[in-house]
Design a protein around this motif. Sequence first.
Motif, PDB file in Angstrom:
ATOM      1  N   PHE A   1       0.780  -0.800   0.121  1.00  0.00           N
ATOM      2  CA  PHE A   1      -0.474  -0.104  -0.185  1.00  0.00           C
ATOM      3  C   PHE A   1       1.061   0.875   0.292  1.00  0.00           C
ATOM      4  N   SER A   2       0.638   2.716  -0.753  1.00  0.00           N
ATOM      5  CA  SER A   2       1.489   3.683  -0.726  1.00  0.00           C
ATOM      6  C   SER A   2      -0.038   4.797  -0.121  1.00  0.00           C
ATOM      7  N   LEU A   3       1.196   5.837  -0.187  1.00  0.00           N
ATOM      8  CA  LEU A   3      -0.063   7.297   0.094  1.00  0.00           C
ATOM      9  C   LEU A   3       1.510   8.230  -0.786  1.00  0.00           C
ATOM     10  N   ARG A   4       0.874   9.200  -1.053  1.00  0.00           N
ATOM     11  CA  ARG A   4       1.674  10.441  -1.804  1.00  0.00           C
ATOM     12  C   ARG A   4       1.110  11.772  -1.435  1.00  0.00           C
ATOM     13  N   THR A   5       2.220  12.886  -1.156  1.00  0.00           N
ATOM     14  CA  THR A   5       1.805  13.659  -1.235  1.00  0.00           C
ATOM     15  C   THR A   5       2.511  14.734  -1.727  1.00  0.00           C
ATOM     16  N   ALA A   6       2.219  15.843  -1.649  1.00  0.00           N
ATOM     17  CA  ALA A   6       3.458  16.757  -2.674  1.00  0.00           C
ATOM     18  C   ALA A   6       4.717  16.948  -1.817  1.00  0.00           C
ATOM     19  N   ASP A   7       5.163  16.677  -0.559  1.00  0.00           N
ATOM     20  CA  ASP A   7       6.411  16.806  -0.148  1.00  0.00           C
ATOM     21  C   ASP A   7       6.492  15.270   0.275  1.00  0.00           C
ATOM     22  N   TYR A   8       5.911  13.977   0.340  1.00  0.00           N
ATOM     23  CA  TYR A   8       6.665  12.623   0.781  1.00  0.00           C
ATOM     24  C   TYR A   8       5.993  11.585   0.338  1.00  0.00           C
ATOM     25  N   VAL A   9       6.246  10.254   0.518  1.00  0.00           N
ATOM     26  CA  VAL A   9       6.156   9.164   0.117  1.00  0.00           C
ATOM     27  C   VAL A   9       5.530   8.452   1.127  1.00  0.00           C
ATOM     28  N   VAL A  10       4.429   7.475   1.139  1.00  0.00           N
ATOM     29  CA  VAL A  10       4.088   6.505   2.362  1.00  0.00           C
ATOM     30  C   VAL A  10       4.502   5.179   1.844  1.00  0.00           C
TER      31      VAL A  10
END
Length: 299
Positions: A257-266
């Motif tokens: 699973f992953s999540l992205r924002t303008a500043d980081y990735v999980v």
Amino acid sequence: MLAFIAYQLLKSDNSSTTSSPEVVPESTSAMVPSSATEIPIATPTPDDPNYVILTREYEWLVPSIEVMELQELLEIGADGLYGPGTREAHIAALEQNGLPLTGVPNEPTGCNIVIGEDICGVQIGNLMEIAIPAVTEGLGSPTQEAGWYTECGTQYRTIYWGALYVDFTRSDLVEPKVVRWGIRNSFHVINGWDKIFPSIVRFPESLLVDWDPNEPDAPISITDIATPGGPLIVPEPDLFEEAIGASLLYNFSADEFSLRTADYVVVFSEYSGDPPGSDETEFRWEFTDTLRLCENPAD
């Protein structure tokens, strides 16, 4: 170990009771009382069970049933992990009741760790000979060092300071330099976190990215949906999603699973143990500014 198994059973019992309060990750600011006078605890005496709970010694981010008891007494989210939110509420309760702070664990010391920002003054592209001493000065000696290895046609070297890692690259034309850094850690249901956090890890306030991990070539866009900042790392994915206010997206090919924002990735994955569903369940987390790509380090 028996105490933590009991802690897990207590969590399970609590979650199955309809009258139980909603569990919120302990690191979110919403769980910290706005002032010490709002903590509804009568002044305890040594023969009072509350006295024992408030004054016993606690360990930082070590899951236990004792921490859950403390959090329930403080009326904050009871996830069994002693972190920044629990520490602030705990100190407020002790000071309100004139009790010693001897059982309060110290916060990890070191330079600020904010995902997606510079680490200990080190920037992406800094030379390795400059970066290693700077991070060591801020976080202490490395805990794990690997030699050079090749991945995606690029030479890498990874050095760990607890759960924090720094990736370096090199080529025949370019001196070793920093290419990225992040947090990589695994949470074992029985034994807790695999690596120590060398300092408090915080997220910056950011904006959620609209993307599909199963369509890597599809365009992505930055939305106007804000994600909160702060020390939001929690081991369980549902609590992390609640804290960050967004869902982790499943990548079928990578089984993660992953999540992205303008500043980081999980990036998150779960290992269910052998046999599946056994007590060896493991939650694997990575928080970084960018995913590793096949690239030419000379670019």
